[in-house]
Design a protein around this motif. Sequence first.
Motif, PDB file in Angstrom:
ATOM      1  N   HIS A   1      13.425   7.857  -4.152  1.00 27.58           N
ATOM      2  CA  HIS A   1      14.859   7.805  -3.903  1.00 27.58           C
ATOM      3  C   HIS A   1      15.392   6.541  -4.570  1.00 27.58           C
ATOM      4  CE1 HIS A   1      15.081  11.164  -1.060  1.00 27.58           C
ATOM      5  NE2 HIS A   1      13.813  10.853  -0.848  1.00 27.58           N
ATOM      6  N   CYS A   2      16.076   6.741  -5.704  1.00 24.50           N
ATOM      7  CA  CYS A   2      16.545   5.634  -6.540  1.00 24.50           C
ATOM      8  C   CYS A   2      18.063   5.483  -6.436  1.00 24.50           C
ATOM      9  CB  CYS A   2      16.165   5.881  -7.998  1.00 24.50           C
ATOM     10  SG  CYS A   2      14.385   6.032  -8.252  1.00 24.50           S
ATOM     11  N   GLU A   3      18.513   4.242  -6.506  1.00 26.67           N
ATOM     12  CA  GLU A   3      19.935   3.925  -6.386  1.00 26.67           C
ATOM     13  C   GLU A   3      20.690   4.354  -7.644  1.00 26.67           C
ATOM     14  OE1 GLU A   3      21.974  -0.302  -6.250  1.00 26.67           O
ATOM     15  OE2 GLU A   3      20.845   0.087  -4.403  1.00 26.67           O
ATOM     16  N   VAL A   4      21.850   4.989  -7.437  1.00 27.47           N
ATOM     17  CA  VAL A   4      22.725   5.401  -8.535  1.00 27.47           C
ATOM     18  C   VAL A   4      24.176   5.148  -8.126  1.00 27.47           C
ATOM     19  CG1 VAL A   4      21.153   7.180  -9.418  1.00 27.47           C
ATOM     20  CG2 VAL A   4      22.844   7.788  -7.700  1.00 27.47           C
ATOM     21  N   ASP A   5      25.079   5.092  -9.120  1.00 29.53           N
ATOM     22  CA  ASP A   5      26.502   4.944  -8.825  1.00 29.53           C
ATOM     23  C   ASP A   5      27.032   6.235  -8.218  1.00 29.53           C
ATOM     24  OD1 ASP A   5      26.855   2.328  -9.828  1.00 29.53           O
ATOM     25  OD2 ASP A   5      27.005   3.092 -11.874  1.00 29.53           O
ATOM     26  N   LEU A   6      27.953   6.116  -7.299  1.00 26.09           N
ATOM     27  CA  LEU A   6      28.607   7.264  -6.698  1.00 26.09           C
ATOM     28  C   LEU A   6      29.746   7.694  -7.616  1.00 26.09           C
ATOM     29  CD1 LEU A   6      28.818   9.159  -4.276  1.00 26.09           C
ATOM     30  CD2 LEU A   6      30.269   7.460  -3.178  1.00 26.09           C
TER      31      LEU A   6
ATOM     32  N   VAL B   1      14.328   1.249  -6.159  1.00 23.57           N
ATOM     33  CA  VAL B   1      13.716   2.298  -5.347  1.00 23.57           C
ATOM     34  C   VAL B   1      13.921   1.930  -3.877  1.00 23.57           C
ATOM     35  CG1 VAL B   1      11.572   3.493  -4.759  1.00 23.57           C
ATOM     36  CG2 VAL B   1      11.995   2.793  -7.123  1.00 23.57           C
ATOM     37  N   HIS B   2      14.572   2.811  -3.130  1.00 26.11           N
ATOM     38  CA  HIS B   2      14.829   2.576  -1.712  1.00 26.11           C
ATOM     39  C   HIS B   2      13.797   3.234  -0.814  1.00 26.11           C
ATOM     40  CE1 HIS B   2      18.821   0.570  -1.644  1.00 26.11           C
ATOM     41  NE2 HIS B   2      18.859   1.056  -2.865  1.00 26.11           N
ATOM     42  N   ALA B   3      13.202   4.332  -1.282  1.00 23.48           N
ATOM     43  CA  ALA B   3      12.235   5.059  -0.454  1.00 23.48           C
ATOM     44  C   ALA B   3      11.324   5.892  -1.352  1.00 23.48           C
ATOM     45  CB  ALA B   3      12.954   5.959   0.544  1.00 23.48           C
ATOM     46  N   VAL B   4      10.121   6.150  -0.849  1.00 22.59           N
ATOM     47  CA  VAL B   4       9.147   7.001  -1.538  1.00 22.59           C
ATOM     48  C   VAL B   4       8.599   7.962  -0.484  1.00 22.59           C
ATOM     49  CG1 VAL B   4       7.032   7.069  -2.905  1.00 22.59           C
ATOM     50  CG2 VAL B   4       8.546   5.078  -3.075  1.00 22.59           C
ATOM     51  N   LYS B   5       8.593   9.265  -0.807  1.00 25.05           N
ATOM     52  CA  LYS B   5       8.168  10.274   0.165  1.00 25.05           C
ATOM     53  C   LYS B   5       7.103  11.180  -0.430  1.00 25.05           C
ATOM     54  CE  LYS B   5      10.028  13.836   3.244  1.00 25.05           C
ATOM     55  NZ  LYS B   5       8.951  14.762   3.101  1.00 25.05           N
ATOM     56  N   GLU B   6       6.026  11.342   0.322  1.00 24.99           N
ATOM     57  CA  GLU B   6       4.940  12.237  -0.054  1.00 24.99           C
ATOM     58  C   GLU B   6       5.190  13.602   0.584  1.00 24.99           C
ATOM     59  OE1 GLU B   6       0.204  11.908   0.561  1.00 24.99           O
ATOM     60  OE2 GLU B   6       1.412  11.860   2.391  1.00 24.99           O
TER      61      GLU B   6
ATOM     62  N   VAL C   1      24.667   5.113  -4.002  1.00 30.48           N
ATOM     63  CA  VAL C   1      23.899   6.001  -3.133  1.00 30.48           C
ATOM     64  C   VAL C   1      22.509   6.161  -3.732  1.00 30.48           C
ATOM     65  CG1 VAL C   1      25.939   7.258  -2.322  1.00 30.48           C
ATOM     66  CG2 VAL C   1      24.732   8.051  -4.352  1.00 30.48           C
ATOM     67  N   THR C   2      21.631   6.888  -3.062  1.00 35.96           N
ATOM     68  CA  THR C   2      20.333   7.174  -3.658  1.00 35.96           C
ATOM     69  C   THR C   2      20.268   8.637  -4.054  1.00 35.96           C
ATOM     70  OG1 THR C   2      19.241   7.688  -1.563  1.00 35.96           O
ATOM     71  CG2 THR C   2      19.148   5.390  -2.311  1.00 35.96           C
ATOM     72  N   ARG C   3      19.475   8.890  -5.085  1.00 32.49           N
ATOM     73  CA  ARG C   3      19.254  10.247  -5.568  1.00 32.49           C
ATOM     74  C   ARG C   3      17.750  10.472  -5.632  1.00 32.49           C
ATOM     75  NH1 ARG C   3      19.727  12.656 -11.577  1.00 32.49           N
ATOM     76  NH2 ARG C   3      18.900  14.680 -11.004  1.00 32.49           N
ATOM     77  N   PRO C   4      17.270  11.634  -5.185  1.00 32.15           N
ATOM     78  CA  PRO C   4      15.828  11.890  -5.234  1.00 32.15           C
ATOM     79  C   PRO C   4      15.376  12.339  -6.635  1.00 32.15           C
ATOM     80  CG  PRO C   4      16.943  13.738  -4.198  1.00 32.15           C
ATOM     81  CD  PRO C   4      17.995  12.696  -4.479  1.00 32.15           C
ATOM     82  N   PHE C   5      14.218  11.818  -7.061  1.00 32.52           N
ATOM     83  CA  PHE C   5      13.565  12.222  -8.302  1.00 32.52           C
ATOM     84  C   PHE C   5      12.111  12.514  -7.972  1.00 32.52           C
ATOM     85  CE2 PHE C   5      16.990   9.469  -9.778  1.00 32.52           C
ATOM     86  CZ  PHE C   5      17.539  10.190 -10.826  1.00 32.52           C
TER      87      PHE C   5
END
Length: 110
Positions: free
Chosen positions: A30-35, A9-14, A47-51
């Motif tokens: 925002h979790c790291e995933v393969d490009l 997890v790179h970031a958390v947004k409220e 990169v990161t992808r939002p969930f």
Amino acid sequence: MQFNSQVIVHAVKESVGEMEGRAFSSTTFHCEVDLKENGAGRSIGRVTRPFKLGDHKEFDKWAHLGGSLPIQADAVFEMTAAREDGTSLKLVSIKPVARAAAPQQAPVKA
């Protein structure tokens, strides 16, 4: 189908508020995933992808970890069929991986 995965997890947004008379409340991880490579060219790296998960109160469970990010977490995802030849990936739950306590050093004798 649900499956477990360790993620970074790179970031958390409220997010909380109201837009055009409709209330909204969520927490985005925002979790790291393969490009992924595509027909337009090659790629390397991650990169990161939002969930999204839950409402804005989920953020409170992570606020104290701000200085530790990025951090490993155990996540549960649900994968379902979507559109032709596609899948949808939804975050069901996530929790930080417990870090081992640092060993205590013995006092130095003078």
